[in-house]
Design a protein around this motif. Structure first.
Motif, PDB file in Angstrom:
ATOM      1  N   GLY A   1    -142.797 -25.216  83.502  1.00 60.69           N
ATOM      2  CA  GLY A   1    -141.374 -24.889  83.457  1.00 60.69           C
ATOM      3  C   GLY A   1    -140.860 -24.404  84.791  1.00 60.69           C
ATOM      4  O   GLY A   1    -141.634 -24.036  85.671  1.00 60.69           O
TER       5      GLY A   1
ATOM      6  N   THR B   1    -140.563 -27.043  79.367  1.00 64.64           N
ATOM      7  CA  THR B   1    -139.190 -26.585  79.152  1.00 64.64           C
ATOM      8  C   THR B   1    -138.243 -27.782  79.124  1.00 64.64           C
ATOM      9  O   THR B   1    -138.442 -28.776  79.826  1.00 64.64           O
TER      10      THR B   1
ATOM     11  N   SER C   1    -135.115 -23.867  77.063  1.00 68.91           N
ATOM     12  CA  SER C   1    -135.218 -23.079  78.287  1.00 68.91           C
ATOM     13  C   SER C   1    -133.960 -22.232  78.452  1.00 68.91           C
ATOM     14  O   SER C   1    -133.113 -22.214  77.575  1.00 68.91           O
TER      15      SER C   1
ATOM     16  N   SER D   1    -130.240 -23.580  77.399  1.00 69.37           N
ATOM     17  CA  SER D   1    -130.545 -24.586  76.389  1.00 69.37           C
ATOM     18  C   SER D   1    -129.300 -25.336  75.941  1.00 69.37           C
ATOM     19  O   SER D   1    -128.271 -24.739  75.663  1.00 69.37           O
TER      20      SER D   1
END
Length: 105
Positions: A9, A50, A77, A80
């Motif tokens: 991520g 992510t 993440s 979002s």
């Protein structure tokens, strides 16, 4: 490889996973995420990714659907937009045949 998990991520949110014993791999963009995924795919059973990186890698991620492991799971993440939850919902429906997350018809 038994039970090994990792997360790839771009934000600090992945550090929470590190506290839980999950290996963390920071990636600032989809090119770096793709490179990391290629490198770690044989080492981990579950790889969280992510959604900000998963969305541009949709086609690349399809190759992981052909094998039992690793299972690559897109997760929401920081900012979002619902993509991570939609991917998770679709995977659950494909695996179980029903929508257990949202109960939509």
């Amino acid at each position: 490889m038994l039970g090994k998990m990792a997360i790839v991520g771009g934000d600090e949110g992945i550090l929470v996973f590190k506290a839980a014993g999950v290996a963390t791999y920071p990636a600032e963009n989809e090119k770096k995420a793709r490179e990391i995924l290629r490198k770690i795919a044989k080492e981990y059973q579950i790889i969280f990714l992510t959604e900000d990186l998963a969305r541009p890698l949709t086609e690349f991620l399809k190759r992981f659907d052909e094998e039992a492991y690793p299972v690559v799971v897109s997760i929401p993440s920081g900012n979002s937009d619902g993509y991570g939850m939609e991917v998770l919902k679709n995977a659950m429906e494909r695996a179980l045949g029903v929508d257990i997350l949202f109960h939509n018809d």
